[in-house]
Design an enzyme around this catalytic site. Sequence first.
Site, PDB file in Angstrom:
ATOM      1  N   HIS A  20      12.060  32.284  47.075  1.00  0.00           N
ATOM      2  CA  HIS A  20      10.365  32.044  47.323  1.00  0.00           C
ATOM      3  C   HIS A  20       9.464  32.857  48.360  1.00  0.00           C
ATOM      4  O   HIS A  20       8.208  32.376  48.158  1.00  0.00           O
ATOM      5  CB  HIS A  20      10.617  30.799  48.796  1.00  0.00           C
ATOM      6  CG  HIS A  20      11.446  29.814  47.808  1.00  0.00           C
ATOM      7  ND1 HIS A  20      10.984  28.845  47.200  1.00  0.00           N
ATOM      8  CD2 HIS A  20      12.971  28.939  48.444  1.00  0.00           C
ATOM      9  CE1 HIS A  20      12.067  28.138  46.070  1.00  0.00           C
ATOM     10  NE2 HIS A  20      12.904  27.632  47.370  1.00  0.00           N
TER      11      HIS A  20
ATOM     12  N   HIS B 212      14.937  26.905  53.956  1.00  0.00           N
ATOM     13  CA  HIS B 212      14.202  25.978  52.769  1.00  0.00           C
ATOM     14  C   HIS B 212      12.980  25.425  52.526  1.00  0.00           C
ATOM     15  O   HIS B 212      12.088  25.522  53.824  1.00  0.00           O
ATOM     16  CB  HIS B 212      15.368  24.867  52.799  1.00  0.00           C
ATOM     17  CG  HIS B 212      15.427  23.669  51.897  1.00  0.00           C
ATOM     18  ND1 HIS B 212      15.115  23.191  50.950  1.00  0.00           N
ATOM     19  CD2 HIS B 212      14.337  22.235  52.157  1.00  0.00           C
ATOM     20  CE1 HIS B 212      14.812  22.377  50.002  1.00  0.00           C
ATOM     21  NE2 HIS B 212      14.587  21.554  50.928  1.00  0.00           N
TER      22      HIS B 212
ATOM     23  N   ARG C  98       6.914  26.704  36.688  1.00  0.00           N
ATOM     24  CA  ARG C  98       7.348  24.962  35.710  1.00  0.00           C
ATOM     25  C   ARG C  98       8.353  25.810  34.173  1.00  0.00           C
ATOM     26  O   ARG C  98       7.973  26.227  33.335  1.00  0.00           O
ATOM     27  CB  ARG C  98       6.670  24.380  35.334  1.00  0.00           C
ATOM     28  CG  ARG C  98       6.614  23.927  36.625  1.00  0.00           C
ATOM     29  CD  ARG C  98       6.112  22.094  37.246  1.00  0.00           C
ATOM     30  NE  ARG C  98       5.842  21.685  38.514  1.00  0.00           N
ATOM     31  CZ  ARG C  98       6.203  21.576  39.404  1.00  0.00           C
ATOM     32  NH1 ARG C  98       7.446  20.558  39.132  1.00  0.00           N
ATOM     33  NH2 ARG C  98       5.596  20.863  40.448  1.00  0.00           N
TER      34      ARG C  98
ATOM     35  N   LYS D   7      16.145  27.738  36.237  1.00  0.00           N
ATOM     36  CA  LYS D   7      15.845  26.586  37.529  1.00  0.00           C
ATOM     37  C   LYS D   7      15.090  26.203  36.587  1.00  0.00           C
ATOM     38  O   LYS D   7      13.356  26.354  35.866  1.00  0.00           O
ATOM     39  CB  LYS D   7      16.402  27.122  38.730  1.00  0.00           C
ATOM     40  CG  LYS D   7      15.383  26.745  39.368  1.00  0.00           C
ATOM     41  CD  LYS D   7      14.794  27.379  40.723  1.00  0.00           C
ATOM     42  CE  LYS D   7      15.188  26.188  42.196  1.00  0.00           C
ATOM     43  NZ  LYS D   7      14.875  26.856  43.665  1.00  0.00           N
ATOM     44  N   HIS D   8      14.198  24.331  37.335  1.00  0.00           N
ATOM     45  CA  HIS D   8      13.382  24.071  36.642  1.00  0.00           C
ATOM     46  C   HIS D   8      11.379  24.441  37.253  1.00  0.00           C
ATOM     47  O   HIS D   8      11.175  24.416  36.692  1.00  0.00           O
ATOM     48  CB  HIS D   8      13.880  22.247  36.430  1.00  0.00           C
ATOM     49  CG  HIS D   8      14.757  22.015  35.409  1.00  0.00           C
ATOM     50  ND1 HIS D   8      14.484  21.533  34.462  1.00  0.00           N
ATOM     51  CD2 HIS D   8      16.346  21.574  35.251  1.00  0.00           C
ATOM     52  CE1 HIS D   8      15.438  20.973  33.760  1.00  0.00           C
ATOM     53  NE2 HIS D   8      16.743  21.121  34.752  1.00  0.00           N
ATOM     54  N   GLN D   9      12.575  24.302  38.462  1.00  0.00           N
ATOM     55  CA  GLN D   9      10.338  24.327  38.939  1.00  0.00           C
ATOM     56  C   GLN D   9      10.814  25.563  40.217  1.00  0.00           C
ATOM     57  O   GLN D   9      12.846  25.159  40.828  1.00  0.00           O
ATOM     58  CB  GLN D   9      10.340  23.470  38.932  1.00  0.00           C
ATOM     59  CG  GLN D   9       8.987  23.171  39.944  1.00  0.00           C
ATOM     60  CD  GLN D   9       8.972  23.427  41.519  1.00  0.00           C
ATOM     61  OE1 GLN D   9       9.944  23.001  42.579  1.00  0.00           O
ATOM     62  NE2 GLN D   9       7.856  24.215  41.777  1.00  0.00           N
ATOM     63  N   ASN D  10      10.715  26.059  40.496  1.00  0.00           N
ATOM     64  CA  ASN D  10      10.172  26.636  42.046  1.00  0.00           C
ATOM     65  C   ASN D  10       8.699  27.612  42.757  1.00  0.00           C
ATOM     66  O   ASN D  10       7.912  27.857  41.807  1.00  0.00           O
ATOM     67  CB  ASN D  10      11.089  27.821  41.721  1.00  0.00           C
ATOM     68  CG  ASN D  10      11.352  28.675  42.867  1.00  0.00           C
ATOM     69  OD1 ASN D  10      12.035  28.016  43.314  1.00  0.00           O
ATOM     70  ND2 ASN D  10      11.122  30.486  42.683  1.00  0.00           N
ATOM     71  N   THR D  11       8.432  27.861  43.603  1.00  0.00           N
ATOM     72  CA  THR D  11       7.704  28.057  44.076  1.00  0.00           C
ATOM     73  C   THR D  11       7.858  29.269  45.298  1.00  0.00           C
ATOM     74  O   THR D  11       8.180  29.616  46.133  1.00  0.00           O
ATOM     75  CB  THR D  11       6.912  26.780  45.308  1.00  0.00           C
ATOM     76  OG1 THR D  11       6.098  25.711  44.164  1.00  0.00           O
ATOM     77  CG2 THR D  11       5.296  27.434  45.465  1.00  0.00           C
TER      78      THR D  11
END
Length: 150
Positions: free
Chosen positions: A38, A145, A105, A61-65
Site C-alpha cells: 500500500h 491493514h 483493479r 490480486k483483484h483490487q489494491n490501493t
Amino acid sequence: MVLCFPLLLLLLVLWGPVCLLHAWPKHLTRAHWFEIQHIQPSPLQCNRAMSGINNYTQHCKHQNTFLHDSFQNVAAVCDLLSIICKNRQHNCHQSSKPVNMTDCRLTSGKYPQCRYSAAGLYKFFIVACDPPQKSDPPYKLVPVHLDSIL
C-alpha cells in the site's frame, strides 16, 4: 457426532481459499507486507506495481490501493484517535487529511499476466495499527491493514 465431521470438513475446505486471500508472506512482518502492498510515494503504472505484490502471492490480486505517501507519514496516522474497524476491532485510525492514491483493479489475465486499470484518487484513509514486531520501524504503532478509503 458422525454428522459433525463432514460438516467440519466442508467448512474447512470452503474457508481455506478465503484465508489465503488475506494471508501475508510469513517471512515478512504485517507492517512490512502493508508497506509493500500500500505505500508508493511515487506513482507507478498499476501493471508494474501490482506485479511486485502478485509475485509474493502467486495470483492476480483483484483490487489494491496504493497510498502516495511515506511509510513514516502513514505510521503517524496510528498516533491519532482510535476508531472501530470494519471487523469491529478498536485499532483503526483515520487520516487527518486526504492523500493522493491509486486504485488498481484487475481487468484481465491470469497470473503472471495480470492486467489492471488505474483510478487516481484524493481521499482520506483508515488503517489498522498494531505494536511493531522486532524488525519493524521503532514506532509505538505501525500500520498493518488498509481498512477503508473515504
